[in-house]
Write a protein that holds these residues in place. Structure first.
Motif, PDB file in Angstrom:
ATOM      1  N   VAL B  32       1.143  -1.125   0.353  1.00 12.68           N
ATOM      2  CA  VAL B  32       0.025   0.050  -0.108  1.00 12.68           C
ATOM      3  C   VAL B  32       0.955   1.647   0.400  1.00 12.68           C
ATOM      4  CG1 VAL B  32      -1.823   1.270   1.661  1.00 12.68           C
ATOM      5  CG2 VAL B  32      -1.672  -1.109   1.041  1.00 12.68           C
ATOM      6  N   LEU B  33       0.373   1.894  -1.355  1.00 15.54           N
ATOM      7  CA  LEU B  33       1.428   3.050  -1.278  1.00 15.54           C
ATOM      8  C   LEU B  33       0.592   4.181  -0.380  1.00 15.54           C
ATOM      9  CD1 LEU B  33       2.581   3.528  -4.807  1.00 15.54           C
ATOM     10  CD2 LEU B  33       3.260   2.275  -2.690  1.00 15.54           C
ATOM     11  N   VAL B  34       1.024   4.558   0.730  1.00 14.58           N
ATOM     12  CA  VAL B  34       0.270   6.089   1.873  1.00 14.58           C
ATOM     13  C   VAL B  34       0.582   7.502   1.537  1.00 14.58           C
ATOM     14  CG1 VAL B  34       1.228   5.074   3.676  1.00 14.58           C
ATOM     15  CG2 VAL B  34      -1.502   6.121   4.202  1.00 14.58           C
ATOM     16  N   GLY B  35       0.316   8.458   1.473  1.00 14.94           N
ATOM     17  CA  GLY B  35       0.243   9.768   1.593  1.00 14.94           C
ATOM     18  C   GLY B  35      -0.801  11.235   1.293  1.00 14.94           C
ATOM     19  N   SER B  36      -0.021  12.201   1.722  1.00 12.30           N
ATOM     20  CA  SER B  36      -1.400  13.105   1.185  1.00 12.30           C
ATOM     21  C   SER B  36      -1.168  13.542  -0.240  1.00 12.30           C
ATOM     22  CB  SER B  36      -1.075  14.001   1.731  1.00 12.30           C
ATOM     23  OG  SER B  36       0.136  14.645   3.246  1.00 12.30           O
ATOM     24  N   ILE B 196      -4.365   6.249   6.210  1.00 14.08           N
ATOM     25  CA  ILE B 196      -3.968   5.008   6.759  1.00 14.08           C
ATOM     26  C   ILE B 196      -4.130   3.936   7.961  1.00 14.08           C
ATOM     27  CG2 ILE B 196      -3.714   6.177   9.193  1.00 14.08           C
ATOM     28  CD1 ILE B 196      -0.385   4.617   7.974  1.00 14.08           C
ATOM     29  N   ASP B 197      -5.440   4.527   8.072  1.00 16.49           N
ATOM     30  CA  ASP B 197      -6.142   2.713   8.135  1.00 16.49           C
ATOM     31  C   ASP B 197      -5.876   2.231   7.685  1.00 16.49           C
ATOM     32  OD1 ASP B 197      -6.731   3.422  11.121  1.00 16.49           O
ATOM     33  OD2 ASP B 197      -7.954   5.192  10.510  1.00 16.49           O
ATOM     34  N   GLU B 198      -6.733   2.030   6.732  1.00 14.88           N
ATOM     35  CA  GLU B 198      -7.478   1.024   5.334  1.00 14.88           C
ATOM     36  C   GLU B 198      -5.828   0.445   4.809  1.00 14.88           C
ATOM     37  OE1 GLU B 198      -9.774   1.924   1.563  1.00 14.88           O
ATOM     38  OE2 GLU B 198      -8.546   2.763   0.997  1.00 14.88           O
ATOM     39  N   ALA B 199      -4.714   2.038   4.952  1.00 15.80           N
ATOM     40  CA  ALA B 199      -3.394   1.203   4.460  1.00 15.80           C
ATOM     41  C   ALA B 199      -2.889  -0.144   5.950  1.00 15.80           C
ATOM     42  CB  ALA B 199      -2.262   1.741   4.583  1.00 15.80           C
ATOM     43  N   PHE B 200      -3.338   0.420   6.818  1.00 15.79           N
ATOM     44  CA  PHE B 200      -3.173  -1.050   7.755  1.00 15.79           C
ATOM     45  C   PHE B 200      -3.654  -2.589   8.066  1.00 15.79           C
ATOM     46  CE2 PHE B 200      -0.946   2.221  11.073  1.00 15.79           C
ATOM     47  CZ  PHE B 200       0.533   2.283  10.423  1.00 15.79           C
TER      48      PHE B 200
END
Lengths: 234, 292
Positions: B32-36, B196-200
């Motif tokens: 998962v690539l996560v960031g604003s 971030i919750d989705e990422a985790f």
């Protein structure tokens, strides 16, 4: 009414010719406008050329156009081809703008998604862009249809035998009924064409049924079973 | 295996979306690539199927540079799920799902039969097959989007904020469903989100980005939670405000239920089996937190 009944053969013949003279320019303007619409969506300059060009074409008065055309294309002055070409030019003048708007109306995310899932550029144009431009193209072609049917009558001045003959002849001979029949049949013809176009649209774009002008769903189409069985042995 | 080799993307307006990015995404795992927004995560995702061409550097799939492959053919071999599904509004659900196989030349009847099986797989009733996308709810459309991406059995699934446009309950549902599917199918999934919750919830591996495609931290959800690399990551995952600090609270009124409470004092779940005195009951030491 009595005049109409006495001249049914004449009316029928003129009507059929009127239909023939209308159908070709309507189809031609749809077919020719699509590449123009595509061009108009390439960049701003082309858009300006196509749309301004379309408007300018429409301002040419029909009579001079009939006179000029035989000089440009190999036809004689009193040739019906001149009428068909002139009407196609007017049709394209209206349709070019519609086609440009129609292709621009297709949602960008849908096009992006089509590319991302593997449509080639040509497949994307013919199988995604063009069908989705359908509703706006249909709106444009309905205007062209009405306008063409009205304009065909003008062709009577270059000897074309269509419903316009009834106006001209009725006026010259002072037969009011003949003029009225001409107007009524033209009107009915325009309505019939519109009905055919709308029906074709529904058949070819089943996904668009029940959608508002913004393309969103108003009501969910549902087929209702008849509540009572009608008929029986009688 | 998807490998980024010093990839840079500079847009014509001189914005640098990604600067010298190198990373390898393992096969059969969810990364998962996560960031604003504006951190370059979507740009990186879109480089994999050549929707974006890097200014410099290479992207390789199983050691083959994607630049050497035909764009259209490459895209047909990779499943792609977009925000708001990106379904074709003029095609029925079943034909939307069958799109890629039909483009690849699979006979229509066969592609449709497979599409119906995929509808089962993503938990959609077959009666929806003949509907048009806009006759479906947002959650159903998103499931169709996943089914479409799975058609033709691609090895790689690219998911660009696919669940961003649906409500939280449906989103949680879709996340569970995706995890279930992934256990079954073992695809190489690249998933982009700002949540971030989705990422985790979804990731085997998370990459947290700063602006310009710079990696703030990469690792498993557990690693990142246990040891945030810096203040940026700590803030991003909400560890700085104690949002992720959990403690137990024994309740006296509710049959000795043990609540798990977060940093803000909000209960997040109950400790399963804790405080149950019955012999043969669950061992409190092995109790697990059930998320509320």
């Amino acid at each position: 009414m009595r005049w109409a009944l006495g001249n049914l053969d004449l009316i029928l013949g003129l009507t059929l010719n009127h239909v023939r003279l209308s159908v070709i320019p309507i189809i031609a303007s749809l077919v020719l406008s699509i590449p123009l619409g595509w061009l108009a969506n390439r960049n701003k300059t082309l858009r300006a050329v196509v749309i301004t060009g379309g408007s300018l074409l429409f301002t040419i008065p029909s009579l001079p156009l009939f006179v000029i055309l035989p000089l440009i294309i190999p036809t004689r002055v009193l040739d019906e081809t001149n009428l068909i070409v002139a009407l196609s030019i007017y049709g394209v003048a209206i349709m070019a703008r519609s086609a440009a708007d129609a292709l621009a109306s297709v949602a960008a995310p849908t096009l992006d998604a089509s590319t991302a899932i593997g449509f080639s550029p040509a497949a994307r144009f013919f199988r995604v862009e063009l069908p989705l431009a359908g509703p706006v193209l249909l709106a444009g072609i309905r205007v062209v249809s009405v306008s063409t049917i009205a304009l065909v009558s003008v062709g009577v001045i270059i000897g074309s035998a269509n419903l316009g003959y009834l106006f001209q002849n009725g006026k010259q001979r002072g037969i009011l009924a003949e003029v009225v029949v001409g107007i009524l049949v033209s009107l009915l013809l325009a309505l019939l064409f519109d009905l055919i176009l709308v029906t074709l649209g529904r058949l070819l774009m089943p996904w668009n049924r029940g959608a508002g002008a913004d393309g969103r769903l108003r009501t969910r189409p549902r087929r209702r079973a008849p509540a009572v069985a009608v008929g029986g042995a009688s | 295996m998807i490998e980024f080799r010093s990839v840079t993307k500079r847009f014509p307006d001189e914005t640098v979306a990604v600067d010298d990015f190198s990373f390898t995404l393992p096969s059969h795992r969810t990364t998962v690539l996560v960031g604003s927004s504006g951190c370059g995560k979507t740009t990186l995702l879109r480089m994999i199927n050549r929707m974006v061409e890097p200014t410099s550097g290479q992207v390789l799939i199983d050691d083959v540079d994607v630049a050497s492959r035909d764009k259209v053919e490459l895209r047909r071999s990779i499943g792609y799920v977009l925000q708001a599904a990106g379904l074709l509004p003029h095609r029925k659900v079943v034909d939307n799902v069958a799109t890629a196989p039909v483009l690849k030349g699979v006979p229509k009847a066969q592609a449709r039969a497979e599409a119906l099986e995929l509808l089962d797989k993503v938990g959609l009733d077959r009666s929806l097959a003949d509907r048009y996308p806009r006759q479906l709810s947002g959650g159903q459309q998103q499931r169709v989007g996943v089914a479409r991406a799975l058609a033709g059995d691609p090895n790689i699934l690219l998911m660009d904020e696919p669940f961003g446009a649906v409500d939280p309950i449906v989103r949680a549902d879709l996340q569970l469903e995706l995890n279930r599917l992934q256990r079954e199918l073992g695809k190489t999934i690249v998933f982009v989100t700002h949540d971030i919750d989705e990422a985790f919830t979804l990731a085997d591996q998370v990459i947290i980005f700063k602006k310009g495609g710079i990696i703030a931290q990469a690792g498993t959800p557990a690693q990142i939670l246990a040891e945030p690399a810096d203040d940026f990551v700590a803030t991003f995952i909400g560890a700085d405000k104690g949002k992720r600090d959990l403690h137990l609270q024994q309740r006296t009124g509710d049959q000795g239920l043990t609540l798990v409470v977060d940093g803000d004092g909000r209960p997040v779940g109950i400790l399963d089996g804790a405080g149950s005195p019955a012999p043969g009951g669950p061992d409190p030491a092995r109790g697990q937190v059930t998320r509320a």
